[in-house]
Write a protein that holds these residues in place. Structure first.
Motif, PDB file in Angstrom:
ATOM      1  N   TYR A 125       0.850  -1.187   0.000  1.00 38.70           N
ATOM      2  CA  TYR A 125       0.000   0.000   0.000  1.00 38.70           C
ATOM      3  C   TYR A 125       0.888   1.240   0.000  1.00 38.70           C
ATOM      4  CZ  TYR A 125      -3.870  -3.100   0.783  1.00 38.70           C
ATOM      5  OH  TYR A 125      -4.802  -4.092   0.616  1.00 38.70           O
ATOM      6  N   ARG A 126       0.668   2.101  -0.983  1.00 33.06           N
ATOM      7  CA  ARG A 126       1.534   3.267  -1.132  1.00 33.06           C
ATOM      8  C   ARG A 126       1.240   4.335  -0.095  1.00 33.06           C
ATOM      9  NH1 ARG A 126       0.330   4.543  -7.318  1.00 33.06           N
ATOM     10  NH2 ARG A 126      -1.745   4.097  -6.471  1.00 33.06           N
ATOM     11  N   ASP A 127      -0.049   4.533   0.213  1.00 31.28           N
ATOM     12  CA  ASP A 127      -0.420   5.618   1.118  1.00 31.28           C
ATOM     13  C   ASP A 127      -1.741   5.282   1.798  1.00 31.28           C
ATOM     14  OD1 ASP A 127      -2.368   6.037  -0.890  1.00 31.28           O
ATOM     15  OD2 ASP A 127      -1.126   7.535  -1.888  1.00 31.28           O
ATOM     16  N   ALA A 128      -2.205   6.204   2.657  1.00 28.49           N
ATOM     17  CA  ALA A 128      -3.431   5.960   3.403  1.00 28.49           C
ATOM     18  C   ALA A 128      -4.637   5.860   2.484  1.00 28.49           C
ATOM     19  CB  ALA A 128      -3.641   7.065   4.439  1.00 28.49           C
ATOM     20  N   ALA A 129      -4.654   6.652   1.412  1.00 23.70           N
ATOM     21  CA  ALA A 129      -5.801   6.624   0.497  1.00 23.70           C
ATOM     22  C   ALA A 129      -5.976   5.236  -0.113  1.00 23.70           C
ATOM     23  CB  ALA A 129      -5.618   7.669  -0.601  1.00 23.70           C
ATOM     24  N   GLU A 130      -4.870   4.603  -0.483  1.00 23.06           N
ATOM     25  CA  GLU A 130      -4.950   3.263  -1.069  1.00 23.06           C
ATOM     26  C   GLU A 130      -5.421   2.255  -0.025  1.00 23.06           C
ATOM     27  OE1 GLU A 130      -2.300   2.006  -4.661  1.00 23.06           O
ATOM     28  OE2 GLU A 130      -1.323   1.310  -2.830  1.00 23.06           O
ATOM     29  N   LEU A 131      -4.978   2.413   1.214  1.00 19.77           N
ATOM     30  CA  LEU A 131      -5.415   1.513   2.282  1.00 19.77           C
ATOM     31  C   LEU A 131      -6.898   1.683   2.573  1.00 19.77           C
ATOM     32  CD1 LEU A 131      -4.748  -0.539   4.530  1.00 19.77           C
ATOM     33  CD2 LEU A 131      -4.176   1.412   5.991  1.00 19.77           C
ATOM     34  N   LEU A 132      -7.371   2.923   2.624  1.00 21.25           N
ATOM     35  CA  LEU A 132      -8.785   3.163   2.905  1.00 21.25           C
ATOM     36  C   LEU A 132      -9.666   2.645   1.765  1.00 21.25           C
ATOM     37  CD1 LEU A 132      -8.607   6.723   4.506  1.00 21.25           C
ATOM     38  CD2 LEU A 132      -8.979   4.534   5.661  1.00 21.25           C
ATOM     39  N   LEU A 168     -12.856  -0.648  12.537  1.00 17.19           N
ATOM     40  CA  LEU A 168     -12.680  -2.017  13.012  1.00 17.19           C
ATOM     41  C   LEU A 168     -11.659  -2.765  12.151  1.00 17.19           C
ATOM     42  CD1 LEU A 168     -16.357  -3.054  13.834  1.00 17.19           C
ATOM     43  CD2 LEU A 168     -14.606  -2.212  15.401  1.00 17.19           C
ATOM     44  N   GLN A 169     -11.705  -2.535  10.830  1.00 12.01           N
ATOM     45  CA  GLN A 169     -10.743  -3.184   9.947  1.00 12.01           C
ATOM     46  C   GLN A 169      -9.325  -2.716  10.254  1.00 12.01           C
ATOM     47  OE1 GLN A 169     -10.851  -5.488   6.559  1.00 12.01           O
ATOM     48  NE2 GLN A 169      -9.332  -5.605   8.183  1.00 12.01           N
ATOM     49  N   LEU A 170      -9.156  -1.411  10.421  1.00 11.93           N
ATOM     50  CA  LEU A 170      -7.828  -0.883  10.726  1.00 11.93           C
ATOM     51  C   LEU A 170      -7.305  -1.427  12.052  1.00 11.93           C
ATOM     52  CD1 LEU A 170      -8.295   2.836   9.615  1.00 11.93           C
ATOM     53  CD2 LEU A 170      -6.974   1.063   8.436  1.00 11.93           C
ATOM     54  N   ILE A 171      -8.173  -1.489  13.059  1.00 16.36           N
ATOM     55  CA  ILE A 171      -7.735  -2.025  14.349  1.00 16.36           C
ATOM     56  C   ILE A 171      -7.298  -3.477  14.203  1.00 16.36           C
ATOM     57  CG2 ILE A 171      -8.500  -2.621  16.687  1.00 16.36           C
ATOM     58  CD1 ILE A 171     -10.370  -0.127  16.499  1.00 16.36           C
ATOM     59  N   CYS A 186       1.987  -6.707   4.354  1.00 11.40           N
ATOM     60  CA  CYS A 186       2.144  -5.491   5.152  1.00 11.40           C
ATOM     61  C   CYS A 186       1.090  -4.481   4.739  1.00 11.40           C
ATOM     62  CB  CYS A 186       3.537  -4.895   4.964  1.00 11.40           C
ATOM     63  SG  CYS A 186       3.816  -3.396   5.934  1.00 11.40           S
ATOM     64  N   TYR A 187       0.283  -4.056   5.703  1.00 13.91           N
ATOM     65  CA  TYR A 187      -0.752  -3.064   5.436  1.00 13.91           C
ATOM     66  C   TYR A 187      -0.318  -1.658   5.840  1.00 13.91           C
ATOM     67  CZ  TYR A 187      -3.889  -7.032   4.733  1.00 13.91           C
ATOM     68  OH  TYR A 187      -4.474  -8.184   4.277  1.00 13.91           O
ATOM     69  N   LEU A 188       0.843  -1.518   6.464  1.00 14.65           N
ATOM     70  CA  LEU A 188       1.350  -0.206   6.829  1.00 14.65           C
ATOM     71  C   LEU A 188       1.815   0.494   5.551  1.00 14.65           C
ATOM     72  CD1 LEU A 188       3.372  -1.448   9.901  1.00 14.65           C
ATOM     73  CD2 LEU A 188       1.343   0.021  10.020  1.00 14.65           C
ATOM     74  N   PRO A 189       1.221   1.626   5.189  1.00 12.56           N
ATOM     75  CA  PRO A 189       1.559   2.273   3.917  1.00 12.56           C
ATOM     76  C   PRO A 189       3.035   2.650   3.823  1.00 12.56           C
ATOM     77  CG  PRO A 189      -0.481   3.175   4.807  1.00 12.56           C
ATOM     78  CD  PRO A 189       0.116   2.315   5.883  1.00 12.56           C
ATOM     79  N   ASP A 190       3.579   2.516   2.629  1.00 11.85           N
ATOM     80  CA  ASP A 190       4.978   2.850   2.416  1.00 11.85           C
ATOM     81  C   ASP A 190       5.284   4.287   2.797  1.00 11.85           C
ATOM     82  OD1 ASP A 190       5.377   0.306   1.529  1.00 11.85           O
ATOM     83  OD2 ASP A 190       5.664   0.827  -0.585  1.00 11.85           O
TER      84      ASP A 190
END
Length: 296
Positions: A125-132, A168-171, A186-190
């Motif tokens: 995941y490149r950034d928070a937007a991609e994760l969301l 809940l998903q993020l937690i 890894c879900y922590l954005p780069d």
């Protein structure tokens, strides 16, 4: 790998507890069984990506057969277990009784397929937007299905539900950092890793624990923001379902607080809720105050 459907997985958040309205408890369990089955296909065992994607495709074909087919329960290849038949039977009954929409279930499968493909490709995941955007398909559809069961369709409730489910998903992601890294995921954005002075392309085992903890803390703050946004949803819905949501929210806030108390080092340990946490959860659910802004 054994493709199966189980409801005995450990969950930090309750699934169809005694507070769930009896008239749609069976539907909640059926939806959970389907989602849990797909999640097992994507994550459990040591099957190659091609086999996982083929099994997920079978699940998609099954959904399309139930919603748009001739009414017969779907069947899969002989490698799929008979336990899936019970899952389809329960889901078909829930579909008929409650006129369940198909789109949220298809979105869930898309998220599971993304997990398999991205892990196989080593994509991150490149950034928070991609994760969301991932959370929109991996979590928010569950809330939309529950709102459908509750007969709640206004846009405000839907926005709050989306925020709630994303939280809940993020937690879940941040409490499972160690588990996911061990799986090569890894879900922590780069972008967050770089901001903390870590090199995303380096092996996670080489990442400094203190810097990684700062990244997890940032993720917990984002989860907390979404949780606070959706905090009015249980009161808006009310009744037994509202209290079910209060209990879920109390569990989420407790897990966030526990992660914070451990210094956000979830690579080393995963927080769990235990029976002796029950009194605290009930107290949080009764008081119903949003979690602290810091996420702790």
């Amino acid at each position: 790998m054994a493709w199966g459907s189980r409801i005995d997985h450990y969950e930090n958040f309750p699934v169809a507890s005694v507070l769930c309205p009896p008239r749609w408890r069976a539907a909640v369990v059926a939806l959970y069984r389907f989602a849990r089955t797909a999640d097992d296909v994507a994550d459990e065992g040591n099957a190659p990506p091609e086999a996982r994607l083929a099994a997920l495709a079978t699940l998609r074909d099954g959904l399309l057969a139930l919603w748009h087919g001739d009414g017969r329960l779907p069947s899969g290849p002989p490698t799929l277990p008979g336990a899936w038949v019970g899952m389809w039977t329960a889901l078909d009954d829930a579909r008929r009784r409650h006129a369940l929409p198909l789109a949220p279930l298809l979105a869930l499968l898309e998220a599971f397929e993304q997990d398999v493909r991205w892990t196989a490709e080593g994509r991150r995941y490149r950034d928070a937007a991609e994760l969301l955007a991932y959370c929109e398909r991996s979590a928010n559809p569950v809330g939309r299905l529950l709102l459908h069961l509750a007969g709640v369709g206004d846009t405000t409730a839907q926005r709050e539900s989306d925020a709630w489910c994303t939280a809940l998903q993020l937690i879940n992601l941040w409490q499972d950092v160690g588990v996911d890294l061990a799986r090569g995921r890894c879900y922590l954005p780069d972008a967050w890793l770089r901001d903390a002075g870590l090199r995303p392309e380096a092996a996670p085992a080489t990442w400094d624990d203190a810097r990684l903890a700062r990244v997890v803390e940032r993720g917990c703050r984002l989860a907390n923001e979404h949780l606070r946004y959706g905090w009015r949803l249980p009161r808006r819905i009310g009744g037994r379902f509202g209290w079910e949501l209060r209990l879920v929210g109390a569990g989420a806030a407790t897990v966030l607080a526990r992660i914070a108390a451990w210094g956000y080092r979830t690579r080393q340990r995963r927080p769990r809720l235990h029976p002796w946490d029950t009194a605290g959860l009930l107290w949080r659910a009764w008081r119903w105050q949003p979690p602290a802004v810091s996420g702790g």
